[in-house]
Design an enzyme around this catalytic site. Structure first.
Site, mmCIF file in Angstrom:
data_model
loop_
_atom_site.group_PDB
_atom_site.id
_atom_site.type_symbol
_atom_site.label_atom_id
_atom_site.label_comp_id
_atom_site.label_asym_id
_atom_site.label_seq_id
_atom_site.Cartn_x
_atom_site.Cartn_y
_atom_site.Cartn_z
ATOM 1 N N TYR A 80 34.121 -53.607 -53.073
ATOM 2 C CA TYR A 80 34.046 -53.883 -51.583
ATOM 3 C C TYR A 80 35.504 -54.054 -50.713
ATOM 4 O O TYR A 80 35.200 -53.810 -49.618
ATOM 5 C CB TYR A 80 33.798 -55.512 -52.556
ATOM 6 N N THR A 133 24.431 -49.622 -21.709
ATOM 7 C CA THR A 133 23.466 -51.055 -21.731
ATOM 8 C C THR A 133 23.858 -51.568 -22.928
ATOM 9 O O THR A 133 24.237 -53.109 -21.931
ATOM 10 C CB THR A 133 22.065 -50.551 -22.440
ATOM 11 N N ASP A 223 35.006 -44.549 -24.745
ATOM 12 C CA ASP A 223 33.512 -44.439 -25.635
ATOM 13 C C ASP A 223 33.209 -42.812 -26.347
ATOM 14 O O ASP A 223 32.865 -42.269 -25.278
ATOM 15 C CB ASP A 223 33.007 -45.158 -24.941
ATOM 16 N N ARG A 389 15.228 -44.336 -18.801
ATOM 17 C CA ARG A 389 16.626 -44.731 -18.577
ATOM 18 C C ARG A 389 16.599 -44.923 -17.019
ATOM 19 O O ARG A 389 16.549 -44.283 -16.206
ATOM 20 C CB ARG A 389 17.311 -43.440 -18.971
HETATM 21 C C1 LIG Z 1 24.425 -45.251 -28.741
HETATM 22 C C2 LIG Z 1 25.499 -45.673 -27.836
HETATM 23 C C3 LIG Z 1 26.521 -46.748 -27.925
HETATM 24 C C4 LIG Z 1 26.037 -47.828 -28.932
HETATM 25 O O1 LIG Z 1 25.883 -47.400 -30.170
HETATM 26 P P1 LIG Z 1 24.974 -47.469 -31.230
HETATM 27 O O2 LIG Z 1 25.128 -46.929 -32.459
HETATM 28 O O3 LIG Z 1 23.627 -47.499 -31.378
HETATM 29 O O4 LIG Z 1 25.103 -49.558 -31.143
HETATM 30 C C5 LIG Z 1 27.339 -46.523 -26.965
HETATM 31 N N1 LIG Z 1 28.364 -46.299 -26.005
HETATM 32 C C6 LIG Z 1 27.349 -44.618 -26.114
HETATM 33 C C7 LIG Z 1 27.857 -43.929 -25.112
HETATM 34 C C8 LIG Z 1 26.128 -44.361 -26.505
HETATM 35 O O5 LIG Z 1 25.155 -43.335 -26.442
#
Ligand SMILES: *Cc1c(COP(=O)(O)O)cnc(C)c1O
Length: 482
Positions: A80, A133, A223, A389
Site C-alpha cells: 500500500y 474533452t 499535457d 471527433r
Molecule cells: C487521453 C488524453 C487525456 C486523458 O487521459 P485518460 O488516461 O484517457 O484519462 C488527456 N489529454 C490528452 C491529450 C489525451 O489524449
C-alpha cells in the site's frame, strides 16, 4: 521504424519489432454489423469488441506492450505504501523529465480532475492551444473559462504546416493584456494536440510561450499524454533538432513546463498516469488530493504491475525506432487516402488518421452529425471502429443550443505496434468503397442525450433508412464477402 530503402522504389514502413503474442480477430458479416451498430445506438463507444474487426477507436490503453514490459510486471512490489515499484517509476520520471516530484493518478483525466480542483476558480481564464474533452469538462466544472489560442492554420484540415498545434503568440499576449495575469492561473499546452488530429507544437513555439509566460508570471501546464508523437515530429520536422536525441528533446520540453501531467495509457504504453513538477510548493498544493481521489501517494490508483510496465514503456519511448512507429504508419494511411482523393487531415499527425467528415459527407447537415454518420458508416462497411471527433463530442451551451464543432473528424486511431500493413490496406480499401458511395451515407439524431460527455453514452438513430440501403449496396458489390 527502420530507415530502409526498397529496391522496388515502394515506400513501405518496416516494423522494428516482431509479434510474439497474438489475439484472434473476428469479422462478422455486414448484416450482423448493422444489428450491432443499431444495438449500440450508433455510438461506436457502445459497440462490443466481439462485433469489431479493427478497433481504431483510440490509442488509449490499447498499445501493444513489449516483452520487457510484460516481464517487468512479474517483479512488481505490491504494498500500500512505500512500494519499490513506485520508487522505480519515480526515478525513471526524474531521469527522463528532469522533474523532482511525481504524483501518481489512475489515468490522465484523474490528473485533470485534481489540477482543476487546485488551480481553477470561478472566472479563471485558461488559455490553451486547443481543448481536450476531459480537460475542458474538469475546468468548466470548476467555473473556468477556456480560451483557445491555436494558430489559425491549426484548424485548416488540409495544410502543410508542420506544427499545427502551435500557440499563436500574439493571441496569447492579447489575452494577457485583456484579462490581466491574476485571472490566468496557468496556460495549458497540449502536446500532439488530440482533437485537431494529433498535431504537434514545435519546440521553438514552446520556447516563445515560455518567454511570454515567464515575463507575465503565468505557469505552464503541459499535457504530455501524446508527447511521444510530438517528440518524433520535433526531431523530424524541426530542422534545428534533427541531430538532437529524443531523450534530449524530452528533457528540454519538460524543463520549460511548471507542471506536467500525462495519461500512461498513451505515454508509456501501459495504463495509469500522473503529475510531475520540480516545484516543492506546487507539489505540496497538489499532494493532498492524491490520497483523497486516487489512492496513497505510492500508487495513486494504479496497479503496481502497470507501474512497472510504465517505467519500462517510458524508457522505450526514448528510442526513435519505437516512437516513429505510430507516426509512420499513420503517414502511410494518410498518403493512401490522399492518392484516392479522400478528404483527410494533413499533414499526418500522431495518434491516428483523421478523415475529414466535413467534406467526406458534406451533404449531411451539420446538425445531423456528419462525423457521427460517417463513424457509423465506416463500421458498417468494414467492421472498423473509429471515433467521432466533431459536434457530437461537444456539449450544448447553457440554453441547450448545439455548439457546432470547428472540425468534423472521424478518427481512425492506430494504437502503437498493434496493426499490420495488410490490416491498414483493408481499412483503406473499405473507406475507398464508402467514399465512392458517400452520397448514400446519412445523418443521425439523438434519441437519448446525456448532459455531460454525451458522446460516451448517448444513443442515436439514423435519420432515414440509409443504413439498410448501404448494406444492400455492399452485398451487391461484394457478393458474400465479409
Ligand atoms: C487521453 C488524453 C487525456 C486523458 O487521459 P485518460 O488516461 O484517457 O484519462 C488527456 N489529454 C490528452 C491529450 C489525451 O489524449
Amino acid at each position: 521504424m527502420a530507415n530502409v530503402k526498397f529496391y522496388s522504389g515502394e515506400n513501405i514502413p518496416l516494423e522494428m519489432h516482431k509479434v510474439r503474442i497474438v489475439q484472434k480477430l473476428q469479422l462478422v458479416p455486414i448484416e450482423r454489423r448493422l444489428a450491432a451498430v443499431t444495438e449500440a445506438g450508433n455510438n461506436t463507444f457502445l459497440l462490443k469488441n466481439s462485433d469489431i474487426f479493427l478497433d481504431m477507436l483510440t490509442d488509449s490503453g490499447v498499445n501493444a506492450m513489449s516483452d520487457r514490459q510484460l516481464a517487468s510486471m512479474m517483479e512488481a512490489d505490491d504494498s500500500y505504501a512505500g512500494s519499490a515499484t513506485f520508487t522505480k517509476l519515480e526515478s525513471k520520471l526524474q531521469e527522463i523529465m528532469g522533474t523532482k516530484y511525481f504524483l501518481p493518478a489512475h489515468q490522465g483525466r484523474a490528473c485533470e480532475n485534481i489540477l482543476a480542483e487546485v488551480f481553477v476558480t470561478p472566472g479563471s481564464i485558461i488559455p490553451m492551444n486547443y481543448h481536450f474533452t476531459t480537460a475542458k469538462s474538469h475546468i468548466v466544472r470548476h467555473g473556468g473559462i477556456i480560451e483557445e489560442i491555436l494558430i489559425d492554420e491549426g484548424l485548416n484540415p488540409v495544410s502543410d504546416h508542420p506544427f499545427k498545434g502551435n500557440v499563436d503568440i500574439d493571441k496569447l499576449k492579447a489575452l494577457i493584456a485583456r484579462y490581466g495575469t491574476d485571472k490566468i492561473p496557468f496556460i495549458r499546452l497540449e502536446s500532439g494536440t488530440n482533437l485537431i488530429g494529433g498535431q504537434p507544437f514545435s519546440l521553438e513555439n514552446m520556447r516563445e510561450v515560455h518567454k511570454v509566460c515567464r515575463e507575465a508570471g503565468i505557469m505552464i501546464m503541459l499535457d504530455a499524454s501524446l508527447l511521444a508523437d510530438n517528440l518524433y515530429f520535433i526531431k523530424t520536422r524541426e530542422e534545428k533538432y534533427k541531430n538532437t536525441s529524443i531523450r534530449e528533446i524530452m528533457r528540454t520540453i519538460c524543463g520549460l513546463a511548471d507542471i506536467i501531467y500525462f495519461s500512461a495509457r498513451k505515454l508509456g504504453c501501459a495504463r495509469g498516469g500522473g503529475i510531475c513538477t520540480n516545484s516543492e510548493a506546487l507539489y505540496l498544493k497538489i499532494r493532498e488530493f492524491v490520497p483523497l481521489y486516487e489512492g496513497f501517494l505510492t500508487y495513486g490508483g494504479m496497479s503496481v504491475r502497470e507501474m512497472e510496465a510504465i517505467t519500462v514503456g517510458l524508457e522505450e519511448t526514448m528510442d526513435e525506432d519505437m516512437v516513429s512507429q505510430g507516426p509512420i504508419f499513420i503517414e502511410y494511411m494518410v498518403e493512401e487516402f490522399k492518392k484516392r482523393k479522400i478528404p483527410v487531415v494533413t499533414p499526418a499527425g500522431g495518434l491516428g488518421c483523421h478523415l475529414n467528415a466535413m467534406e467526406f459527407v458534406e451533404h449531411i447537415p451539420q446538425k445531423e452529425y456528419r462525423a457521427g454518420g460517417l463513424a457509423s458508416a465506416v463500421y458498417l462497411t468494414g467492421g472498423v471502429r473509429g471515433m467521432e471527433r466533431g459536434t457530437l463530442s461537444e456539449q450544448r451551451d447553457e440554453e441547450g443550443n448545439e455548439i457546432y464543432s470547428n472540425m468534423e473528424l472521424l478518427r481512425l486511431a492506430l494504437p502503437r505496434r498493434v496493426f499490420t500493413m495488410s490490416q491498414l490496406k483493408y481499412a483503406v480499401d473499405r473507406v475507398e468503397w464508402l467514399y465512392e458511395n458517400r452520397k448514400m451515407v446519412g445523418g443521425l439524431k439523438y434519441v437519448d442525450e446525456p448532459k455531460v460527455l454525451r458522446f460516451f453514452f448517448g444513443r442515436l438513430a439514423p435519420v432515414s433508412d440509409w443504413q439498410e440501403k448501404l448494406v444492400a449496396k455492399f452485398r451487391a458489390d461484394f457478393g458474400d464477402s465479409l
